[in-house]
Design an enzyme around this catalytic site. Structure first.
Site, short mmCIF file in Angstrom:
data_model
loop_
_atom_site.label_atom_id
_atom_site.label_comp_id
_atom_site.label_asym_id
_atom_site.label_seq_id
_atom_site.Cartn_x
_atom_site.Cartn_y
_atom_site.Cartn_z
CG HIS A 288 6.36 64.78 66.87
ND1 HIS A 288 7.65 64.48 66.50
CD2 HIS A 288 5.70 63.60 66.96
CE1 HIS A 288 7.77 63.17 66.37
NE2 HIS A 288 6.60 62.62 66.64
CG HIS A 331 5.09 66.89 57.12
ND1 HIS A 331 4.03 67.65 57.52
CD2 HIS A 331 6.10 67.76 56.87
CE1 HIS A 331 4.37 68.92 57.53
NE2 HIS A 331 5.62 69.02 57.12
CD GLU A 337 10.33 68.73 55.06
OE1 GLU A 337 10.87 67.68 55.47
OE2 GLU A 337 9.16 69.05 55.36
CE1 TYR A 346 16.15 62.28 60.68
CE2 TYR A 346 15.02 61.10 58.92
CZ TYR A 346 15.03 62.09 59.87
OH TYR A 346 13.93 62.90 60.03
CG HIS A 361 11.16 64.19 51.30
ND1 HIS A 361 11.64 63.92 52.57
CD2 HIS A 361 11.37 63.06 50.58
CE1 HIS A 361 12.08 62.68 52.62
NE2 HIS A 361 11.94 62.14 51.43
CG HIS A 367 8.33 63.86 53.51
ND1 HIS A 367 7.71 64.91 52.86
CD2 HIS A 367 8.81 64.39 54.67
CE1 HIS A 367 7.80 66.01 53.59
NE2 HIS A 367 8.46 65.72 54.70
#
Length: 439
Positions: A288, A331, A337, A346, A361, A367
């Site tokens: 990523h 993460h 966030e 989503y 979060h 999360h």
């Protein structure tokens, strides 16, 4: 009609009054058409030229002509971050309720609800996140935010925003920014809902592109600023100016419309942007890239590389990475966030996260994908595929540790108390006897 470009020097005059912009100077002894000159400053006079923001407005009557401001009810709008005890849990809200017009008329101002935030408008350093849920237009009333900038994200229902600079029609999948001090009124056309990111002490700007180069992400040409439009209207019953100041609401009366600007020029303006124009940058090999590649706008802090707030989107795109778990990874983050969903599903939580809802979060709270997403994508065939087709999720990310309001935790009655359960069934796949496959 709109003018294109981000942060440009614009000049506009209502075509009904040609030549209404003074030539060669800002403040002539007598302005064309007998107008008043008024400057709106969005930065300190002595800011470097690259960050200096101001516009000159040429209006029928100056904005100073009004009765005194008096306090008014703030409703669910607040800057009190100590109403309830801190809550570090992963939080998710079901779609926020929109009042029925048959039961109660609610306009944009009375429909503002603060969900979370941090910092302080008095010291000009902070952030707040609000929902707006309304069903009726503002009539002979406008709003001015003396505390900071509003980034407005419509989710259900288009909104017609009349500003001192002109009019903007903003639909779901578009955003607009009303900068500090600009007066505006909101017309709606039914039950309407959306999200607002408010920042104190900084203005939104385009993120630097670094190695991406000269083009990409949100391109400056795709931002639109309204053209001058005025109304010369007397309001004998009183026109109400609502002012958000130091986290509280105040109102005053005047007998004329504030949208009486015949011409203006400058670089401090409201603007809008269509999220479909975002040029997505993505990973085409493996792993990523950081989600910062999806940043549309940023409000920088005084620390290099650290934002008061970023506005980030997750638009439709191609997923092609090899040997990679493609959805967002698990993460913990030194940033807060807050996520919302304009439309669709989503990718990391297809069922529980719904349009018009939200999640938060908080700093260092873990999360990531729910059970179904993890299991499905751990065994998926990694062929090129469209990701998030028909979807638009977004994130308000902030370096501030945001507190949730009493309305957000309790009064709204939309908090999903079972959110944590979406991770409960994650299995232990550890195999101490695993050996790498022979090639």
């Amino acid at each position: 009609l709109y003018m294109s470009g981000f942060g440009n020097e614009f000049a506009s005059e209502d075509p009904r009054c040609p030549g209404s912009l003074p030539e060669g100077q800002n403040n002539p002894q007598v302005c064309p058409y007998g107008l008043y000159a008024e400057q709106l400053s969005g930065s300190a006079f002595t800011c470097p030229r690259s960050t200096n923001k101001r516009s000159w407005l040429y209006r029928i009557l100056p904005s100073v002509r009004h009765k005194p401001f008096t306090p008014m009810s703030c409703g669910d709008l607040t800057e009190n971050w100590n109403e309830v005890e801190p809550d570090p849990n992963q939080l998710r809200w079901k779609p926020f309720n929109i009042p029925k017009s048959s039961e109660k008329k609610v306009d944009f101002i009375s429909g503002l609800h603060t969900v979370c935030g941090a910092g302080d408008s008095k010291s000009r350093n902070g952030i707040a996140i609000h929902m707006y849920t309304c069903n009726t237009s503002m009539i002979d009333k406008c709003f001015q935010n003396a505390d900071g900038d509003f980034l407005i994200v419509p989710q259900q229902g288009e909104i017609l925003i009349t500003t001192e600079f002109g009019k903007m029609m903003v639909e779901p999948n578009e955003i607009c920014v009303i900068q500090q001090g600009m007066r505006f009124s909101v017309d709606v056309f039914g039950e309407t809902r959306g999200y607002i990111l408010e920042v104190f002490g900084a203005h939104f700007e385009l993120p630097d592109l670094g190695p991406i180069g000269a083009n990409g992400l949100a391109n400056p040409r795709d931002f639109q600023t309204p053209v001058a439009w005025y109304e010369d209207r007397t309001v004998a019953t009183g026109y109400t100016i609502v002012n958000k100041y130091q986290g509280k609401l105040f109102s005053c009366q005047q007998d004329f419309s504030p949208f009486n600007v015949v011409a203006w020029h400058g670089n401090y303006t409201p603007y809008k942007y269509n999220l479909e124009n975002f040029m997505v940058i993505n990973c085409v090999a493996f792993d990523h890239a950081d989600p910062s590649i999806f940043t549309v706008l940023t409000a920088k802090s005084t620390r290099p590389g650290v934002a008061i707030a970023d506005f980030v989107i997750f638009p439709p795109r191609w997923g092609v990475a090899d040997h990679t778990f493609r959805p967002p990874y698990y993460h913990r983050n030194c940033m807060s966030e807050f996520m919302g969903l304009i439309k669709g599903h989503y990718e990391a939580k297809e069922e529980g996260f719904q349009p018009g809802g939200a999640s938060l979060h908080s700093i260092m709270t873990p999360h990531g994908p729910d059970v179904d997403c993890f299991e499905k994508n751990s065994t998926a065939v990694l062929k090129p595929e469209r990701v998030a087709e028909g979807t638009m999720a977004f994130m308000f990310e902030s370096s501030f540790s945001m507190a949730v309001t009493k309305w957000g935790l309790d009064t709204c009655h939309r908090l999903d108390k079972s959110y944590y359960k979406c991770w409960e069934a994650l299995k232990n796949h550890f195999n101490p006897n695993w050996k790498p496959s022979s090639k």
